[in-house]
Motif scaffolding. Structure first.
Motif, PDB file in Angstrom:
ATOM      1  N   UNK A 119       1.006  -1.102  -0.121  1.00 59.48           N
ATOM      2  CA  UNK A 119       0.192  -0.223  -0.078  1.00 59.48           C
ATOM      3  C   UNK A 119       0.870   1.269  -0.065  1.00 59.48           C
ATOM      4  N   UNK A 120       0.479   2.404  -0.781  1.00 61.10           N
ATOM      5  CA  UNK A 120       1.426   3.229  -1.218  1.00 61.10           C
ATOM      6  C   UNK A 120       0.444   4.785  -0.787  1.00 61.10           C
ATOM      7  N   UNK A 121       1.104   5.482  -0.250  1.00 58.10           N
ATOM      8  CA  UNK A 121       0.760   7.085  -0.397  1.00 58.10           C
ATOM      9  C   UNK A 121       1.697   7.975  -0.903  1.00 58.10           C
ATOM     10  N   UNK A 122       1.200   8.920  -1.810  1.00 60.04           N
ATOM     11  CA  UNK A 122       2.388   9.897  -2.495  1.00 60.04           C
ATOM     12  C   UNK A 122       1.681  10.988  -2.701  1.00 60.04           C
ATOM     13  N   UNK A 123       2.752  12.137  -2.867  1.00 53.58           N
ATOM     14  CA  UNK A 123       2.332  13.534  -3.299  1.00 53.58           C
ATOM     15  C   UNK A 123       3.148  13.781  -4.576  1.00 53.58           C
ATOM     16  N   UNK A 124       2.495  13.995  -5.627  1.00 53.51           N
ATOM     17  CA  UNK A 124       3.375  14.343  -6.810  1.00 53.51           C
ATOM     18  C   UNK A 124       3.335  15.783  -7.425  1.00 53.51           C
ATOM     19  N   UNK A 125       4.374  16.302  -8.121  1.00 50.81           N
ATOM     20  CA  UNK A 125       4.325  17.442  -8.603  1.00 50.81           C
ATOM     21  C   UNK A 125       5.133  17.608 -10.022  1.00 50.81           C
ATOM     22  N   UNK A 126       5.605  18.863 -10.224  1.00 57.35           N
ATOM     23  CA  UNK A 126       6.384  18.864 -11.412  1.00 57.35           C
ATOM     24  C   UNK A 126       7.786  19.490 -11.183  1.00 57.35           C
ATOM     25  N   UNK A 127       8.730  18.384 -11.011  1.00 60.44           N
ATOM     26  CA  UNK A 127      10.135  18.948 -11.055  1.00 60.44           C
ATOM     27  C   UNK A 127      10.575  20.058 -12.000  1.00 60.44           C
ATOM     28  N   UNK A 128      10.187  19.996 -12.919  1.00 61.50           N
ATOM     29  CA  UNK A 128      10.572  21.100 -13.949  1.00 61.50           C
ATOM     30  C   UNK A 128      10.021  22.607 -13.401  1.00 61.50           C
ATOM     31  N   UNK A 129       8.980  22.643 -12.533  1.00 56.67           N
ATOM     32  CA  UNK A 129       8.265  23.837 -12.279  1.00 56.67           C
ATOM     33  C   UNK A 129       8.823  24.359 -10.833  1.00 56.67           C
ATOM     34  N   UNK A 130       9.942  23.714 -10.548  1.00 61.14           N
ATOM     35  CA  UNK A 130      10.500  24.179  -9.452  1.00 61.14           C
ATOM     36  C   UNK A 130      11.568  25.181  -9.496  1.00 61.14           C
ATOM     37  N   UNK A 131      11.879  26.182  -8.335  1.00 57.67           N
ATOM     38  CA  UNK A 131      12.792  27.104  -8.669  1.00 57.67           C
ATOM     39  C   UNK A 131      14.330  26.553  -8.864  1.00 57.67           C
TER      40      UNK A 131
ATOM     41  N   UNK B 258      12.454  25.428  -3.450  1.00 56.27           N
ATOM     42  CA  UNK B 258      11.319  25.702  -2.823  1.00 56.27           C
ATOM     43  C   UNK B 258      11.070  24.714  -1.694  1.00 56.27           C
ATOM     44  N   UNK B 259      11.716  23.665  -1.473  1.00 58.31           N
ATOM     45  CA  UNK B 259      11.428  22.441  -0.463  1.00 58.31           C
ATOM     46  C   UNK B 259      12.438  22.242   0.311  1.00 58.31           C
ATOM     47  N   UNK B 260      12.322  21.875   1.553  1.00 59.72           N
ATOM     48  CA  UNK B 260      13.370  21.443   2.122  1.00 59.72           C
ATOM     49  C   UNK B 260      12.914  20.104   3.095  1.00 59.72           C
ATOM     50  N   UNK B 261      13.946  19.262   3.558  1.00 67.27           N
ATOM     51  CA  UNK B 261      13.539  18.072   4.363  1.00 67.27           C
ATOM     52  C   UNK B 261      13.799  18.549   5.919  1.00 67.27           C
ATOM     53  N   UNK B 262      13.210  17.952   6.877  1.00 66.75           N
ATOM     54  CA  UNK B 262      13.538  18.261   8.399  1.00 66.75           C
ATOM     55  C   UNK B 262      13.655  16.876   9.031  1.00 66.75           C
ATOM     56  N   UNK B 277      12.491  10.899  12.680  1.00 63.44           N
ATOM     57  CA  UNK B 277      11.322  11.650  11.687  1.00 63.44           C
ATOM     58  C   UNK B 277      11.892  12.102  10.599  1.00 63.44           C
ATOM     59  N   UNK B 278      11.321  12.292   9.529  1.00 60.97           N
ATOM     60  CA  UNK B 278      11.672  13.342   8.361  1.00 60.97           C
ATOM     61  C   UNK B 278      10.227  13.799   7.729  1.00 60.97           C
ATOM     62  N   UNK B 279      10.235  15.098   7.619  1.00 60.11           N
ATOM     63  CA  UNK B 279       9.111  15.625   6.680  1.00 60.11           C
ATOM     64  C   UNK B 279       9.823  16.626   5.581  1.00 60.11           C
ATOM     65  N   UNK B 280       8.813  16.734   4.470  1.00 60.36           N
ATOM     66  CA  UNK B 280       9.086  17.448   3.558  1.00 60.36           C
ATOM     67  C   UNK B 280       8.115  18.775   3.514  1.00 60.36           C
ATOM     68  N   UNK B 281       8.983  19.801   3.409  1.00 58.11           N
ATOM     69  CA  UNK B 281       8.258  20.952   3.647  1.00 58.11           C
ATOM     70  C   UNK B 281       8.466  21.988   2.536  1.00 58.11           C
ATOM     71  N   UNK B 282       7.380  22.901   2.299  1.00 58.07           N
ATOM     72  CA  UNK B 282       7.752  24.081   1.550  1.00 58.07           C
ATOM     73  C   UNK B 282       8.460  25.228   2.080  1.00 58.07           C
ATOM     74  N   UNK B 283       9.455  25.796   1.461  1.00 55.97           N
ATOM     75  CA  UNK B 283       9.849  26.865   2.016  1.00 55.97           C
ATOM     76  C   UNK B 283       9.488  28.260   1.846  1.00 55.97           C
TER      77      UNK B 283
END
Lengths: 283, 283
Positions: A119-131, B258-262, B277-283
């Motif tokens: 079982x999986x849980x994921x958040x997707x985005x677009x890496x090319x859209x990042x700064x 624009x993202x960071x791990x903690x 623990x590890x989190x992915x957060x928006x800067x």
């Protein structure tokens, strides 16, 4: 031609390699995806957890409006075998910049019952859209060049000791972190390697999901032997990898109570930290 | 009596503290659990992600045959507000030693529509059933004693600068990692603190889920200001914490795009690494 044919690196394109064929999913209807799991990614009897995560990652890419796994977590429930599998996806939220979904990988067992494997849980985005802003304190691992590292086939046991999945990879271990193969683990809990697909396909966010689980377990470097089954694996893909071989560094800080964590960092040829992962495994 | 009353540490029992009351869930039917989210755990307008994970963790404990979150991942979809919430749990597998389930936290918005706030995936087990074998290479963080650390109320801004959640906690920051509060971030991306519930309740695996997300963001120590919303948070609880205050150390290696791990490590008074623990957060 000055180059001998044996030195020509094969170079399958992204989309046309062994890895792409073996992780292919066909969407039968919205939320239902069919896969044919290949025995080529077995380590012993079990299919590799990273390979299976890439299959799930591809199904999620088809189910979501964004292409790249920013963060994906898999819980491994029962052993997955080669052959047909169904991935069912369930979208939690499709936002503007990111989208989130669950997925389950199912197989039909010998009694005809459908069993959930992962079982999986994921958040997707677009890496090319990042700064392009990079403010990282992390440094690539200090490793000798690829030519000075050990291939699995350099093992005294020879080719027969290489698991099936090893034939899909060009994996070269840092000599400092493979004393365990000669009976002398460093006890630091570290494994480092250069990693490329055997057919030369360049890395992408989906193959990175496989890469974080492709090295020998750090437990070997802590004097453990035998199978270290993954309970849970989380991968953050932070950048689209540049072409060429990856460097993967895995460490374990906490082996206790019969469990251990394995932290992986994946670096590309541009010295960019493209992925961080952590898994909880049973010792 | 030689001790002044002001020196007596209050000590609410596990099960009878503010934290227990505010994370309580009532199982209405199998798989459906009702919670009343307290405004006492807000930071600004939003409820803290660690507090919400503890609420979900308690619902999963009621839904599963095992009591302790071995590994739990939450994806934060939309901002959760104080007030009623429903947690729906779905068991993936109930095994002998571990069991796995998904959960979603839902609230009804102003238009009467049910909105999913958080989706979770977790594997539970029994920490008391683990072996005592500890082979860890991790060392507790070097920190001054609690008395030499800074409380939030020591901030020049005074009590008004303390977020509501700060009143639920006895949080004391290592002076080495709170230069940012005086305009001089170390730029190392580290925050360390002693952490205890304000009413003296001892830590347990559920309060540890809150503890990993209770410190100021490491972004402050990297010169960032403002809100750092969590995309995903994964916690491994590795041992039942001993009584007394926890030490929590948070680090960031990779602030990019624009993202960071903690990464957080939680140590108990017995110098045991009880959670990672590890989190992915928006800067």
């Amino acid at each position: 031609m000055s180059e001998a044919p044996s030195q020509v690196t094969p170079h399958a394109p992204v989309g046309g390699s062994e890895f792409d064929r073996d992780t292919m999913v066909r969407t039968r209807e919205p939320g239902v995806h069919e896969a044919q799991l290949s025995p080529g990614w077995a380590i012993g009897k079990a299919l590799n957890g990273g390979y299976l995560l890439a299959v799930l990652g591809r199904a999620l890419r088809q189910a979501l409006p964004h292409p790249d796994p920013f963060t994906i977590t898999a819980h491994y429930l029962t052993a997955t075998v080669a052959g047909p599998a169904t991935v069912r996806t369930s979208v939690a939220r499709a936002g503007r910049t990111v989208s989130t979904a669950s997925a389950g990988l199912y197989q039909t067992d010998s009694r005809g019952t459908e069993v959930e494997r992962i079982r999986v849980l994921a958040t997707y985005g677009d890496l090319d859209a990042l700064t392009d802003d990079v403010r990282t304190s992390a440094e690539p691992p200090a490793m000798p060049p690829r030519e000075q590292c050990f291939r699995a086939t350099d093992h005294p046991g020879g080719d027969a000791a290489v698991p099936e999945m090893g034939r899909r990879l060009d994996l070269r271990l840092d000599p400092e972190t493979c004393g365990w193969a000669l009976g002398a683990p460093s006890m630091r809990g570290e494994i480092r390697a250069w990693l490329e697909l055997a057919d030369g396909r360049d890395p992408d966010p989906l193959s990175v999901l496989m890469a974080v689980d492709a090295l020998p377990p750090t437990g070997f470097d802590l004097g453990l032997t035998g199978w270290v089954p993954t309970v849970e694996l989380t991968v953050h893909v932070r950048a689209r990898p540049a072409p060429g071989p990856l460097r993967v560094a895995i460490t374990t800080r906490n082996l206790a109570g019969g469990f251990l964590e394995e932290d992986a960092e994946v670096w590309d040829t541009a010295d960019r930290l493209v992925a961080q992962s952590r898994q909880l495994a049973r010792a």
